[in-house]
Scaffold this active site. Structure first.
Site, short mmCIF file in Angstrom:
data_model
loop_
_atom_site.label_atom_id
_atom_site.label_comp_id
_atom_site.label_asym_id
_atom_site.label_seq_id
_atom_site.Cartn_x
_atom_site.Cartn_y
_atom_site.Cartn_z
N ASP A 1 115.28 -62.69 -33.82
CA ASP A 1 116.11 -61.82 -32.98
C ASP A 1 116.26 -60.47 -33.68
O ASP A 1 115.61 -60.19 -34.69
CB ASP A 1 117.46 -62.48 -32.68
CG ASP A 1 118.29 -62.77 -33.92
OD1 ASP A 1 118.02 -62.19 -35.01
OD2 ASP A 1 119.23 -63.59 -33.81
N VAL A 2 117.10 -59.62 -33.14
CA VAL A 2 117.26 -58.26 -33.69
C VAL A 2 117.85 -58.26 -35.10
O VAL A 2 117.78 -57.25 -35.79
CB VAL A 2 118.13 -57.37 -32.77
CG1 VAL A 2 117.45 -57.17 -31.43
CG2 VAL A 2 119.52 -57.94 -32.59
#
Length: 133
Positions: free
Chosen positions: A15-16
């Protein structure tokens, strides 16, 4: 019977924040279950009769984030077979060190697609699931 599956963390799993997103672990766990059941000829034995193994409850304990390029080892085992449900315990660890990433206990039922409800685990299905313990 304990089965292990190895998976490598890829960039598309992240994810980010640069670690595996919590929702991805469900996919890792499902992949390990499919491999376990395929190797034990469970999928065909159950789905050949229009049944499905359906998750009705799953609890995941996240221990630490999995990171890119880590090889994960997922252990899968059936720990309990009841009248209408069975429990699968799974652990995700770093393959090289054994450091725990996550663990889970999931409850599953055999679901009859034709009538739209779970069924009693008996006969050959009980024998099949008991063999996996």
């Amino acid at each position: 019977m304990r089965h292990t599956t190895k998976l490598c963390v890829r960039g598309y799993h992240l994810d980010v924040y640069g670690h595996v997103n919590n929702a991805r672990y469900l996919e890792f766990l499902e992949e390990a279950r499919w491999r376990f059941f395929e190797e034990q000829d469970v999928i065909e034995a159950i789905t050949g009769e229009a049944l499905a193994m359906v998750v009705v409850n799953i609890n995941i304990n996240y221990r630490r984030a999995a990171l890119i390029h880590e090889e994960l080892e997922i252990a899968t085992e059936v720990t309990r077979v009841g009248n209408k449900s069975f429990v699968i315990h799974q652990e995700i660890a770093v393959a090289e060190t054994g450091e725990m990433i996550a663990d889970t206990d999931g409850t599953y039922v055999l679901f009859d697609n034709a009538i739209g409800t779970s069924v009693v685990i008996e006969g050959k299905y009980k024998e099949l699931l008991d063999r996996l313990r």
